[in-house]
Design a protein around this motif. Structure first.
Motif, PDB file in Angstrom:
ATOM      1  N   ASN A 183       0.832  -1.197   0.000  1.00  0.00           N
ATOM      2  CA  ASN A 183       0.000   0.000   0.000  1.00  0.00           C
ATOM      3  C   ASN A 183       0.870   1.251   0.000  1.00  0.00           C
ATOM      4  O   ASN A 183       0.521   2.268  -0.606  1.00  0.00           O
ATOM      5  N   ILE A 184       2.001   1.198   0.674  1.00  0.00           N
ATOM      6  CA  ILE A 184       2.923   2.333   0.695  1.00  0.00           C
ATOM      7  C   ILE A 184       3.426   2.596  -0.725  1.00  0.00           C
ATOM      8  O   ILE A 184       3.444   3.753  -1.191  1.00  0.00           O
ATOM      9  N   LEU A 185       3.811   1.536  -1.436  1.00  0.00           N
ATOM     10  CA  LEU A 185       4.273   1.689  -2.823  1.00  0.00           C
ATOM     11  C   LEU A 185       3.172   2.228  -3.720  1.00  0.00           C
ATOM     12  O   LEU A 185       3.395   3.086  -4.589  1.00  0.00           O
ATOM     13  N   LYS A 186       1.965   1.753  -3.521  1.00  0.00           N
ATOM     14  CA  LYS A 186       0.834   2.196  -4.312  1.00  0.00           C
ATOM     15  C   LYS A 186       0.606   3.687  -4.111  1.00  0.00           C
ATOM     16  O   LYS A 186       0.371   4.444  -5.061  1.00  0.00           O
ATOM     17  N   ASN A 187       0.703   4.128  -2.853  1.00  0.00           N
ATOM     18  CA  ASN A 187       0.514   5.548  -2.544  1.00  0.00           C
ATOM     19  C   ASN A 187       1.636   6.375  -3.151  1.00  0.00           C
ATOM     20  O   ASN A 187       1.416   7.509  -3.609  1.00  0.00           O
ATOM     21  N   MET A 188       2.844   5.859  -3.163  1.00  0.00           N
ATOM     22  CA  MET A 188       3.983   6.588  -3.744  1.00  0.00           C
ATOM     23  C   MET A 188       3.771   6.777  -5.254  1.00  0.00           C
ATOM     24  O   MET A 188       4.072   7.810  -5.811  1.00  0.00           O
ATOM     25  N   LYS A 189       3.235   5.744  -5.896  1.00  0.00           N
ATOM     26  CA  LYS A 189       2.999   5.791  -7.341  1.00  0.00           C
ATOM     27  C   LYS A 189       1.922   6.833  -7.671  1.00  0.00           C
ATOM     28  O   LYS A 189       2.025   7.561  -8.660  1.00  0.00           O
ATOM     29  N   LYS A 190       0.867   6.913  -6.841  1.00  0.00           N
ATOM     30  CA  LYS A 190      -0.201   7.876  -7.048  1.00  0.00           C
ATOM     31  C   LYS A 190       0.317   9.306  -6.925  1.00  0.00           C
ATOM     32  O   LYS A 190      -0.108  10.202  -7.631  1.00  0.00           O
ATOM     33  N   ASN A 191       1.217   9.510  -6.013  1.00  0.00           N
ATOM     34  CA  ASN A 191       1.719  10.868  -5.729  1.00  0.00           C
ATOM     35  C   ASN A 191       2.725  11.317  -6.771  1.00  0.00           C
ATOM     36  O   ASN A 191       3.024  12.517  -6.862  1.00  0.00           O
ATOM     37  N   SER A 192       3.249  10.451  -7.592  1.00  0.00           N
ATOM     38  CA  SER A 192       4.240  10.914  -8.545  1.00  0.00           C
ATOM     39  C   SER A 192       3.668  11.252  -9.884  1.00  0.00           C
ATOM     40  O   SER A 192       2.625  11.282 -10.275  1.00  0.00           O
TER      41      SER A 192
END
Length: 192
Positions: A183-192
């Protein structure tokens, strides 16, 4: 030894101290029986969870000579053990009575080399090296120890598994509330 020779039969004493020095090299056969308390066998006493009156093993032994094809007759030791000892049940962690009824057959050989060369495929009898000071008490204790179950437990349905055996402890239940690393990786991808 003459094949037709009649050997004297010696009656063994049932005293534990007398069983520590039996002369199996003498040209005679033996027989004996008795009861050994758990306290007479120190290594077995260490395994016992409790020692109750009457716990111990009845033993009976007899030696005789049997013809062996192509060689001198071999001395055979027949040993029977029957008794009870208490161990810790691995399911409920309480005392558990373990009853044993074992019969063993040994071939008494003159040297370690003969014992090493004894055929491993012969499951009916095991080799033992005879001596003038053979410790029969130790052999009895060894056979009882080898006969003990690897995982002692009561018969099925007799006891319930102890809670700590399976790590189920109501007070110490911890809920893992860490965030899923994906989920942390998913959130990082959304923010970029």
């Amino acid at each position: 030894m003459n094949r037709n020779q009649v050997l004297p039969q010696v009656q063994l004493s049932a005293e534990p101290s007398a069983l520590k020095k039996v002369d199996f090299c003498a040209p005679q056969s033996y027989q004996g029986a008795g009861f050994l308390a758990i306290s007479d066998m120190p290594r077995l006493a260490e395994e016992a969870s409790a020692i109750n009156p009457g716990d111990g093993f009845n033993w009976q032994m007899e030696t005789h000579f049997e013809d062996s094809p192509g060689s001198e007759p071999r001395q055979i030791l027949e040993l029977a053990l029957k008794g009870r000892l208490h161990l810790v049940c691995q399911r409920c962690l309480q005392d558990c009575a373990v009853d044993l009824d074992e019969k063993r057959r040994f071939v008494l050989l003159a040297t370690e080399a003969e014992a090493d060369d004894f055929p491993m495929e012969d499951e009916e009898q095991e080799p033992l090296v005879a001596s003038q000071h053979f410790n029969l008490l130790e052999t009895i204790e060894d056979e009882v120890l080898l006969s003990l179950p690897l995982i002692p437990k009561h018969p099925e349905g007799f006891c319930e598994p102890h809670a700590s055996v399976f790590g189920v402890d109501d007070e110490d239940e911890v809920v893992d509330e860490r965030e899923n690393p994906f989920n942390i990786l998913k959130n990082m991808k959304k923010n970029s």
